[in-house]
Design an enzyme around this catalytic site. Structure first.
Site, mmCIF file in Angstrom:
data_model
loop_
_atom_site.group_PDB
_atom_site.id
_atom_site.type_symbol
_atom_site.label_atom_id
_atom_site.label_comp_id
_atom_site.label_asym_id
_atom_site.label_seq_id
_atom_site.Cartn_x
_atom_site.Cartn_y
_atom_site.Cartn_z
ATOM 1 N N SER A 198 0.667 -1.195 -0.056
ATOM 2 C CA SER A 198 0.036 -0.093 -0.634
ATOM 3 C C SER A 198 1.030 1.112 0.405
ATOM 4 O O SER A 198 2.350 1.034 0.528
ATOM 5 C CB SER A 198 -0.777 0.033 1.308
ATOM 6 O OG SER A 198 -1.657 1.488 1.489
ATOM 7 N N TYR A 215 -2.101 -1.265 10.267
ATOM 8 C CA TYR A 215 -1.823 -1.303 8.752
ATOM 9 C C TYR A 215 -0.315 -0.408 8.144
ATOM 10 O O TYR A 215 0.407 -1.572 7.841
ATOM 11 C CB TYR A 215 -2.808 -0.273 8.399
ATOM 12 C CG TYR A 215 -2.831 -0.896 6.407
ATOM 13 C CD1 TYR A 215 -3.700 -1.934 6.088
ATOM 14 C CD2 TYR A 215 -2.824 0.746 5.554
ATOM 15 C CE1 TYR A 215 -3.989 -1.562 5.079
ATOM 16 C CE2 TYR A 215 -3.207 0.576 4.688
ATOM 17 C CZ TYR A 215 -3.485 -1.151 3.758
ATOM 18 O OH TYR A 215 -3.787 -1.185 2.371
#
Ligand code: NAD
Length: 253
Positions: free
Chosen positions: A141, A154
């Protein structure tokens, strides 16, 4: 067709970016195993691919369950005799800073975002080694190269995906196996629901994307799929251990 007759697995292919990636691989001639824990999602993607004239099958399982993941991949290899592409895409974000995030949520993030990529790669590797070829693409990401506020589970796991990608790439390049990572920016899929909740609603995230992303908008899943196709095909044949950031310029600033 640049993926003619290749056998591919895409995890998390029942929705969003994974679905678009599976569809573009099938459009280019690959047979795609649409892996998702959602039977409805997997069926939707298989239908989409077949309607467009492509070839696909569904593999309904949870990638964090080692035994079913191993059996699913082994069955696919037994049916087709090879595996050319593994796109490790299924992932989740769990909100919270160091003190807010539940420890169980941190563990779930690790198991899904990192450990499942590791296990799936381990299960395909003996076959790719025998072939002397194969491509693994791990979805990280933009949060793998930046930090996101109050998102420790995350960002930690997505940074780890990049480290693992580089390590695998170095270890297996001589065996003809390429491993790269994809870092999408903001893509409007169900995946962002927790972040939207955390921010306080739809209007807030729209304002955030307009302000934070230099291009001022979300990516479409099809824009991300083009980068997936590049990374899993021979168009990137001399590229391994690399991180492709597709984020409208967010990581630049
Ligand atoms: N959408 C974004 O803005 C964005 C940005 C950067 C990175 N990503 C990454 O893309 C991936 C998913 O994003 P998306 O936008 O395609 O999401 P999505 O929510 O549209 O799709 C995710 C799919 O993964 C499946 N899935 C979830 N957990 C699973 C499990 N344990 N086993 C099998 N399948 C499982 C879900 O059923 C769903 O079909 C994640 O790795 C995420 O970190 C997304």
């Amino acid at each position: 067709m640049i993926l003619k007759d290749r056998i591919a697995i895409v995890t998390g292919a029942g929705s969003g970016i994974g679905q678009a990636g599976a569809a573009i691989m099938a459009r280019e001639g690959a047979h795609v195993a649409v892996l998702d824990r959602s039977a409805d999602g997997a069926a939707e993607t298989v239908e989409l691919i077949r309607t467009a004239g492509g070839s696909a099958e569904s593999l309904v399982l949870d990638v964090t369950d080692d035994e079913t993941l191993e059996a699913g991949i082994a069955g696919l290899i037994a049916r087709h005799g090879r595996i050319d592409i593994l796109h490790n895409h299924a992932g989740a974000q769990i909100a919270g800073d160091l003190e807010q995030v539940e420890v169980a949520g941190f563990d779930r993030s690790w198991n899904l975002n990192v450990r499942a990529h590791f296990m799936a790669a381990r299960f395909v590797m003996p076959t790719m080694k025998l072939q002397g070829s194969g491509v693994i693409l791990n979805t990280s990401s933009s949060s793998g190269v930046l930090y996101d506020r109050e998102m420790i589970a995350y960002t930690t796991t997505k940074h780890a995906v990049i480290a693992m990608t580089r390590q695998m790439a170095g270890d297996y390049a001589r065996l003809g196996i390429r491993v790269n990572a994809l870092c999408p920016g903001w893509v409007d899929t169900p995946f962002n629901a927790p972040f939207i909740g955390q921010m306080g609603g739809r209007a807030a995230i729209e304002a955030y994307v307009r302000e934070k992303v230099p291009m001022g908008r979300w990516a479409s899943v099809d824009e991300i799929a083009e980068s997936i196709l590049f990374l899993v095909s021979d168009r990137s044949s001399y590229m391994t251990g690399q991180i492709l950031v597709v984020d409208g310029g967010e990581a630049v600033v």
